[in-house]
Design a protein around this motif. Structure first.
Motif, PDB file in Angstrom:
ATOM      1  N   GLY A  98      23.791  37.430 -10.062  1.00 50.20           N
ATOM      2  CA  GLY A  98      23.208  37.962 -11.290  1.00 50.20           C
ATOM      3  C   GLY A  98      21.698  38.033 -11.264  1.00 50.20           C
ATOM      4  N   TYR A  99      21.067  37.711 -12.395  1.00 43.53           N
ATOM      5  CA  TYR A  99      19.612  37.764 -12.504  1.00 43.53           C
ATOM      6  C   TYR A  99      18.997  36.636 -11.678  1.00 43.53           C
ATOM      7  CZ  TYR A  99      19.793  41.120 -16.396  1.00 43.53           C
ATOM      8  OH  TYR A  99      19.986  42.235 -17.170  1.00 43.53           O
ATOM      9  N   VAL A 100      17.956  36.984 -10.885  1.00 42.24           N
ATOM     10  CA  VAL A 100      17.339  36.009  -9.991  1.00 42.24           C
ATOM     11  C   VAL A 100      15.820  36.063 -10.110  1.00 42.24           C
ATOM     12  CG1 VAL A 100      19.246  36.099  -8.333  1.00 42.24           C
ATOM     13  CG2 VAL A 100      17.301  37.656  -8.065  1.00 42.24           C
ATOM     14  N   THR A 101      15.194  35.006  -9.596  1.00 42.32           N
ATOM     15  CA  THR A 101      13.754  34.988  -9.388  1.00 42.32           C
ATOM     16  C   THR A 101      13.512  34.183  -8.122  1.00 42.32           C
ATOM     17  OG1 THR A 101      11.596  34.623 -10.413  1.00 42.32           O
ATOM     18  CG2 THR A 101      13.288  32.980 -10.848  1.00 42.32           C
ATOM     19  N   GLY A 102      12.281  33.683  -7.920  1.00 42.42           N
ATOM     20  CA  GLY A 102      11.976  32.974  -6.695  1.00 42.42           C
ATOM     21  C   GLY A 102      12.509  31.552  -6.670  1.00 42.42           C
ATOM     22  N   ARG A 103      12.277  30.875  -5.543  1.00 46.48           N
ATOM     23  CA  ARG A 103      12.822  29.544  -5.281  1.00 46.48           C
ATOM     24  C   ARG A 103      12.270  28.510  -6.266  1.00 46.48           C
ATOM     25  NH1 ARG A 103      11.476  29.612  -0.316  1.00 46.48           N
ATOM     26  NH2 ARG A 103       9.743  28.134  -0.174  1.00 46.48           N
ATOM     27  N   GLY A 157      16.000  26.661 -21.319  1.00 44.75           N
ATOM     28  CA  GLY A 157      15.876  27.574 -20.193  1.00 44.75           C
ATOM     29  C   GLY A 157      15.754  29.005 -20.655  1.00 44.75           C
ATOM     30  N   GLY A 158      14.895  29.781 -19.985  1.00 44.20           N
ATOM     31  CA  GLY A 158      14.568  31.130 -20.438  1.00 44.20           C
ATOM     32  C   GLY A 158      13.361  31.098 -21.348  1.00 44.20           C
ATOM     33  N   ASN A 159      12.799  32.270 -21.631  1.00 44.56           N
ATOM     34  CA  ASN A 159      11.563  32.357 -22.438  1.00 44.56           C
ATOM     35  C   ASN A 159      10.506  31.415 -21.872  1.00 44.56           C
ATOM     36  OD1 ASN A 159      12.677  34.190 -24.491  1.00 44.56           O
ATOM     37  ND2 ASN A 159      13.936  32.423 -25.065  1.00 44.56           N
ATOM     38  N   TRP A 160      10.280  31.508 -20.560  1.00 48.53           N
ATOM     39  CA  TRP A 160       9.407  30.575 -19.849  1.00 48.53           C
ATOM     40  C   TRP A 160       7.930  30.883 -20.085  1.00 48.53           C
ATOM     41  CZ3 TRP A 160      12.032  26.696 -17.514  1.00 48.53           C
ATOM     42  CH2 TRP A 160      13.366  26.920 -17.140  1.00 48.53           C
ATOM     43  N   HIS A 215      33.813  35.059 -11.614  1.00 46.49           N
ATOM     44  CA  HIS A 215      32.822  34.700 -12.620  1.00 46.49           C
ATOM     45  C   HIS A 215      31.433  34.605 -11.994  1.00 46.49           C
ATOM     46  CE1 HIS A 215      35.871  33.881 -15.694  1.00 46.49           C
ATOM     47  NE2 HIS A 215      36.587  33.321 -14.723  1.00 46.49           N
ATOM     48  N   GLN A 216      30.437  34.647 -12.842  1.00 50.42           N
ATOM     49  CA  GLN A 216      29.054  34.420 -12.419  1.00 50.42           C
ATOM     50  C   GLN A 216      28.978  33.133 -11.612  1.00 50.42           C
ATOM     51  OE1 GLN A 216      25.375  35.360 -14.074  1.00 50.42           O
ATOM     52  NE2 GLN A 216      25.074  34.490 -12.043  1.00 50.42           N
ATOM     53  N   THR A 217      28.292  33.182 -10.471  1.00 44.54           N
ATOM     54  CA  THR A 217      28.011  31.953  -9.730  1.00 44.54           C
ATOM     55  C   THR A 217      26.501  31.768  -9.681  1.00 44.54           C
ATOM     56  OG1 THR A 217      28.415  30.728  -7.683  1.00 44.54           O
ATOM     57  CG2 THR A 217      28.028  33.110  -7.477  1.00 44.54           C
ATOM     58  N   THR A 218      26.053  30.809  -8.920  1.00 44.44           N
ATOM     59  CA  THR A 218      24.628  30.584  -8.738  1.00 44.44           C
ATOM     60  C   THR A 218      24.170  31.303  -7.476  1.00 44.44           C
ATOM     61  OG1 THR A 218      25.036  28.581  -7.448  1.00 44.44           O
ATOM     62  CG2 THR A 218      24.786  28.321  -9.824  1.00 44.44           C
ATOM     63  N   HIS A 219      22.880  31.450  -7.316  1.00 45.76           N
ATOM     64  CA  HIS A 219      22.341  31.915  -6.049  1.00 45.76           C
ATOM     65  C   HIS A 219      22.557  30.822  -5.007  1.00 45.76           C
ATOM     66  CE1 HIS A 219      19.424  33.358  -3.071  1.00 45.76           C
ATOM     67  NE2 HIS A 219      19.380  34.510  -3.726  1.00 45.76           N
ATOM     68  N   ALA A 220      22.511  31.204  -3.752  1.00 48.24           N
ATOM     69  CA  ALA A 220      22.686  30.234  -2.667  1.00 48.24           C
ATOM     70  C   ALA A 220      21.453  29.360  -2.472  1.00 48.24           C
ATOM     71  CB  ALA A 220      22.987  30.980  -1.370  1.00 48.24           C
ATOM     72  N   ASP A 221      21.648  28.218  -1.781  1.00 50.64           N
ATOM     73  CA  ASP A 221      20.601  27.311  -1.302  1.00 50.64           C
ATOM     74  C   ASP A 221      19.986  26.502  -2.444  1.00 50.64           C
ATOM     75  OD1 ASP A 221      21.182  28.457   1.100  1.00 50.64           O
ATOM     76  OD2 ASP A 221      19.410  29.730   1.164  1.00 50.64           O
ATOM     77  N   GLN A 222      20.572  25.318  -2.664  1.00 53.06           N
ATOM     78  CA  GLN A 222      20.232  24.490  -3.820  1.00 53.06           C
ATOM     79  C   GLN A 222      19.106  23.504  -3.488  1.00 53.06           C
ATOM     80  OE1 GLN A 222      21.897  25.610  -6.466  1.00 53.06           O
ATOM     81  NE2 GLN A 222      22.959  26.941  -5.001  1.00 53.06           N
ATOM     82  N   HIS A 223      18.155  23.361  -4.428  1.00 51.85           N
ATOM     83  CA  HIS A 223      16.984  22.510  -4.188  1.00 51.85           C
ATOM     84  C   HIS A 223      16.703  21.493  -5.282  1.00 51.85           C
ATOM     85  CE1 HIS A 223      15.796  24.965  -0.753  1.00 51.85           C
ATOM     86  NE2 HIS A 223      15.959  26.042  -1.515  1.00 51.85           N
ATOM     87  N   SER A 224      17.109  21.744  -6.513  1.00 52.59           N
ATOM     88  CA  SER A 224      16.707  20.851  -7.600  1.00 52.59           C
ATOM     89  C   SER A 224      17.762  20.876  -8.694  1.00 52.59           C
ATOM     90  CB  SER A 224      15.338  21.267  -8.166  1.00 52.59           C
ATOM     91  OG  SER A 224      15.330  22.635  -8.560  1.00 52.59           O
ATOM     92  N   VAL A 225      17.731  19.845  -9.548  1.00 51.58           N
ATOM     93  CA  VAL A 225      18.747  19.710 -10.585  1.00 51.58           C
ATOM     94  C   VAL A 225      18.202  18.835 -11.697  1.00 51.58           C
ATOM     95  CG1 VAL A 225      19.796  17.688  -9.478  1.00 51.58           C
ATOM     96  CG2 VAL A 225      21.188  19.131 -10.988  1.00 51.58           C
ATOM     97  N   TRP A 242      28.570  29.573 -15.941  1.00 50.15           N
ATOM     98  CA  TRP A 242      27.168  29.585 -15.535  1.00 50.15           C
ATOM     99  C   TRP A 242      26.409  30.653 -16.317  1.00 50.15           C
ATOM    100  CZ3 TRP A 242      25.070  25.742 -13.114  1.00 50.15           C
ATOM    101  CH2 TRP A 242      25.758  25.028 -12.120  1.00 50.15           C
ATOM    102  N   LYS A 243      25.172  30.348 -16.666  1.00 49.10           N
ATOM    103  CA  LYS A 243      24.274  31.327 -17.276  1.00 49.10           C
ATOM    104  C   LYS A 243      22.986  31.370 -16.478  1.00 49.10           C
ATOM    105  CE  LYS A 243      21.614  32.474 -21.423  1.00 49.10           C
ATOM    106  NZ  LYS A 243      21.210  32.062 -22.796  1.00 49.10           N
ATOM    107  N   SER A 244      22.611  32.563 -16.031  1.00 50.37           N
ATOM    108  CA  SER A 244      21.322  32.707 -15.360  1.00 50.37           C
ATOM    109  C   SER A 244      20.204  32.546 -16.384  1.00 50.37           C
ATOM    110  CB  SER A 244      21.206  34.071 -14.693  1.00 50.37           C
ATOM    111  OG  SER A 244      19.885  34.285 -14.229  1.00 50.37           O
TER     112      SER A 244
END
Length: 862
Positions: free
Chosen positions: A116-121, A149-152, A464-474, A511-513
């Protein structure tokens, strides 16, 4: 801002290079209209690719030698002292970027994968219980949301470092920002220390918010941990501690396994120095904060790797109790996580031994300590085989969970349930029974699953919507009493309820982007602009290649950008007269061309004649990293859009423009020499300039420039002695005077000899030649001593340089430099391009999207 460089001995360039999604069809791997099958080497961005990318990125900024601490801080101070021109930059990519845009379901697109909607790492996350979320990006700073989350909104733009290592809220609600991304990955920048924001909901970071002095300058910080009144920092130069109450005074170096390799040490100039004091995490006993375990070790293995505890007043290597490996061969990158009630501890352990020997995974294991103590005893609760069978999309030989465990790690325990844990590797995993069983709520992508379809009427078929690959933070937070988990990865941030819903396969349905376009931290390598004559609205189409997010395209009237090429997006060529004529690079000169912006409804899956893009890679692509740089340079002749030059180990030319049909149509016009690979290309009026390096690391670094004509005549190497006018550093880019093809400028990366300890580094960052490179003049003037990535000649004779900290401008006829514009965020600018008629400048930044500047502002405001 870069640190690690030189010799990642764990890289394995001989392994097959991964393919993009669409390459599967090109090699007849598609089996039905509703599923894809995968060979061993097929993934979006493979482990070896990331390692190669990391090495090459760092080489550009440090070879030959090691960059001394303080280099970027000094450059930042120089930059702030310069005058600024008038005018303002505009963010061209400050709108949502849909990786599943149904308009671009072409063979080389990732669209329909499910991200779905993405941005940088995003490499750091923190969240409170009032809806506030804080996201730290790889090279775009810290952002705040008050809506879960959102409206950053950016809150760290006044700091010198936009690179995030860790982000934590302490028990008092203060936000701690550790600068310097520490996953030793592609494009990882060092930082300027640790900052604390006392009122993160309302205020923004200021330079005076730094904790301590300059002790952590030019390091990366993998994690911050709190115990009692002490904060611990696991860094690339050992483990440090500081009072969390009194924030003044210096940081204390608690432990460095090889202090002789630290700055100022007797072995500081050794090429291996950046790898000799790597630390990845700190675990603190919740019952006794004086009992601490240090996780120490380089991902590729070293004799100092292991766990350390304080014994008799000194730090000693220790064997933790239970199943967790403590020997140097099996302790690499480690992440700890403690349950809020102190009843359990969890750990991820990456294995250097498996990294060297197991093509499937280098995950040593996921472990739990039921005693709640980091000393154990530890039990194995997951290995890569167990995770692969939990609903993973990566259950295939050569790419199984943890194949990038040195790069992808997070752990988060549910504050209200110590048996409920979120685990991040390439995918998001979850256990609700302390590791006895696992599911995969965030699979790598949806392509292998029966629910997937390329149907443009749906995002990802029936999946269903998933996340982008390569996880770094939580992080886990809440809003209005509703708890949620937020993950950060190579595509930005995603949220779901802590106790979310899943389908029968264990894949989340909720999941919600959070990548709504308000946090533009996209990491571009390149930019291209052309008139869009094929869309519904006349105007300009803006394209660019991105780290792990393919190629974006913004067309006139778009409210959402699309992704028309997948994988890593490298260099690009766009026809200025037709913005739908696009050449996109994947990696190692894997080039594709489209003549319709790669618009496709997916019909190519059943009718190959309807494919909208063609693979046109020159032969050097077949050699992988031996044939070309990870992001290799390509360029069109500034006076003939149909003549292109591509640089690998050879110089390749083709003259059919966007009508080219295959890679066989490239002509080899010059061999750069054994072991030499191109780093920069520019061509105008048939005259081409090609910069190269080889070896490109600290082991005998060599650079050069080749010059010749695109008709194949006159090719020769310039005489550039090691101690000559052009420094012995990385040649990043050129630009040719449109009025005279013998008049050329070159941008030189790295730092001057003052900061680079290796031999022959030289000084200067911008050089000019008026005789096709026979002689050169240093025109750096008062330019800050900062890595330069790109140079651009403007109409009227002005000159612009893109650096790791900003964009600088030299007016016509002058020698002094100014900062261009008053609002460009601090980040690295990788490429500069002009739009139609040269009236607008476009900057591809590696952390704050594509920015543009109307050059008429120089006339109006000076």
């Amino acid at each position: 801002m870069l640190v690690l460089s030189g010799l990642p001995a764990d890289a394995a360039p001989g392994k097959p290079r991964p393919n993009r999604y669409g390459d599967l069809a090109a090699t007849a791997h598609r089996t039905t209209a509703t599923s894809k099958t995968f060979s061993a080497e097929e993934d979006e961005e493979g482990s070896d690719d990331i390692m190669e990318q990391a090495e090459q990125w760092n080489e550009a900024r440090s070879a030959p030698g090691i960059v001394a601490p303080g280099a970027y801080t000094a450059a930042w101070a120089q930059l702030q002292a310069l005058p600024r021109t008038g005018g303002r930059w505009a963010d061209e990519t400050a709108l949502p970027y849909d990786s599943d845009d149904p308009r671009y379901r072409d063979i080389n697109s990732n669209s329909s994968g499910g991200a779905g909607y993405v941005t940088g790492r995003v490499t750091g996350l923190a969240a409170d219980d009032h809806g506030y979320v804080y996201a730290g990006s790889a090279n775009g700073g810290v952002w705040r949301s008050s809506t879960g989350g959102g409206n950053w909104r950016p809150i760290s733009d006044k700091l010198s470092s936009p690179a995030t290592g860790d982000l934590r809220l302490d028990g008092s609600g203060r936000l701690w920002y550790a600068t310097g991304e520490a996953n030793s990955s592609s494009t990882s920048f060092v930082g300027a220390g640790v900052y604390v924001l006392r009122d993160p909901r309302r205020s923004e970071f200021q330079p005076g918010d730094r904790v301590g002095g300059t002790e952590l300058d030019s390091t990366t910080i993998a994690s911050l941990r709190f115990g009692g009144t002490t904060v611990w920092a696991a860094t690339s130069r050992g483990v440090w501690s500081h009072s969390s109450v009194n924030l003044s005074g210096p940081w204390k170096l608690e432990f460095a396994p090889n202090p002789d390799y630290l700055p100022g040490g007797s072995l500081a100039s050794d090429p291996a120095a950046p790898y000799k004091n790597i630390t990845t995490d700190v675990a603190i006993d919740p019952k006794d904060p004086s009992k601490v375990v240090l996780a120490v070790g380089w991902r590729g293995g070293d004799t100092y790797n292991g766990f350390y505890t304080k014994q008799g007043g000194a730090w000693q290597r220790t064997n933790l109790a239970g199943a967790i490996a403590s020997n140097p061969e099996d302790v690499g990158t480690v992440t700890f996580a403690a349950a809020a009630d102190g009843s359990k501890y969890y750990a991820i352990e990456q294995s250097p031994r498996l990294l060297a020997t197991n093509p499937d995974s280098n995950l040593g294991g996921v472990y739990a300590s039921a005693s709640g103590s980091p000393f154990g005893p530890w039990t194995l609760v997951a290995d890569y085989q167990k995770l692969a069978e939990s609903g993973s999309a990566n259950n295939r030989p050569g790419y199984k969970p943890g194949v990038q465990a040195w790069y992808n790690q997070f752990l988060q325990v549910d504050p209200k349930n110590p048996a409920h844990v979120y685990l991040g590797l390439e995918e998001v995993f979850e256990t609700r029974d302390a590791g006895a069983t696992w599911t995969t709520p965030g699979p790598y992508w949806n392509f292998p699953f029966p629910c997937w379809s390329i149907d443009p009427a749906k995002q990802t078929g029936d999946c269903h919507q998933t996340t982008h690959a390569d996880q770094h933070s939580v992080a886990i937070g809440s809003n209005g009493g509703k708890p949620y988990v937020i993950v950060g990865d190579d595509g930005g941030t995603y949220r779901r309820p802590v106790d979310g819903k899943a389908d029968a396969s264990g894949h989340a349905t909720d999941w919600k982007s959070l990548n709504d376009g308000s946090m533009d931290v996209l990491q571009y390598y390149s930019v291209g602009v052309g008139a869009d004559k094929q869309g519904r609205t006349i105007g300009l189409a803006v394209s660019g290649g991105l780290q792990d997010n393919g190629q974006s395209i913004k067309r006139p009237g778009d409210r959402v950008m699309g992704s028309n090429f997948g994988g890593d997006g490298g260099d690009t060529i766009v026809d200025p007269n037709n913005g739908c004529n696009i050449v996109s690079e994947y990696v190692y000169l894997a080039l594709s061309v489209t003549n319709n912006c790669a618009v496709n409804d997916g019909s190519w899956t059943t009718d190959p004649s309807k494919v909208s893009s063609r693979n046109i890679a020159p032969p050097d692509n077949d050699l992988g990293p031996a044939g070309a740089r990870f992001i290799a340079p390509i360029a069109a002749d500034a006076k003939d859009i149909n003549t292109w030059v591509a640089g690998g180990t050879h110089v390749w030319v083709q003259r059919k423009g966007f009508a080219i049909q295959s890679g066989a149509e490239w002509q080899n016009v010059f061999d750069l020499g054994a072991g030499h690979v191109a780093t920069g290309v520019s061509v105008s009026g048939g005259m081409a300039y090609v910069g190269w390096c080889g070896p490109c690391n600290n082991q005998g670094f060599t650079r050069g420039i080749a010059v010749g004509r695109t008709d194949g005549t006159g090719w020769h190497q310039l005489n550039l002695p090691v101690d000559g006018t052009i420094p012995n550093r990385y040649v990043s880019g050129f630009d040719v005077d449109p009025a005279d093809s013998n008049h050329v400028y070159v941008a030189i990366n790295g730092f001057s000899r003052k900061w680079t300890e290796g031999p022959g580094a030289g000084i200067g960052h911008v050089f000019e030649s008026t005789d096709a490179g026979a002689t050169w003049k240093d025109v750096s003037g008062n330019l800050p001593d900062i890595p330069a990535n790109a140079v651009k000649v403007l109409w009227g004779g002005g000159l612009v340089v893109g650096t790791d900290l900003g964009v600088l401008y030299r007016p016509p006829g002058q020698t002094g430099w100014k900062v261009l514009g008053r609002n460009l965020p601090t980040t690295a600018t990788m490429q500069l391009r002009s739009g139609l008629f040269g009236l607008r400048l476009y900057a591809a930044t590696h952390g704050r999207g594509i920015q543009s500047y109307d050059l008429w502002q120089l006339v109006l405001f000076g």
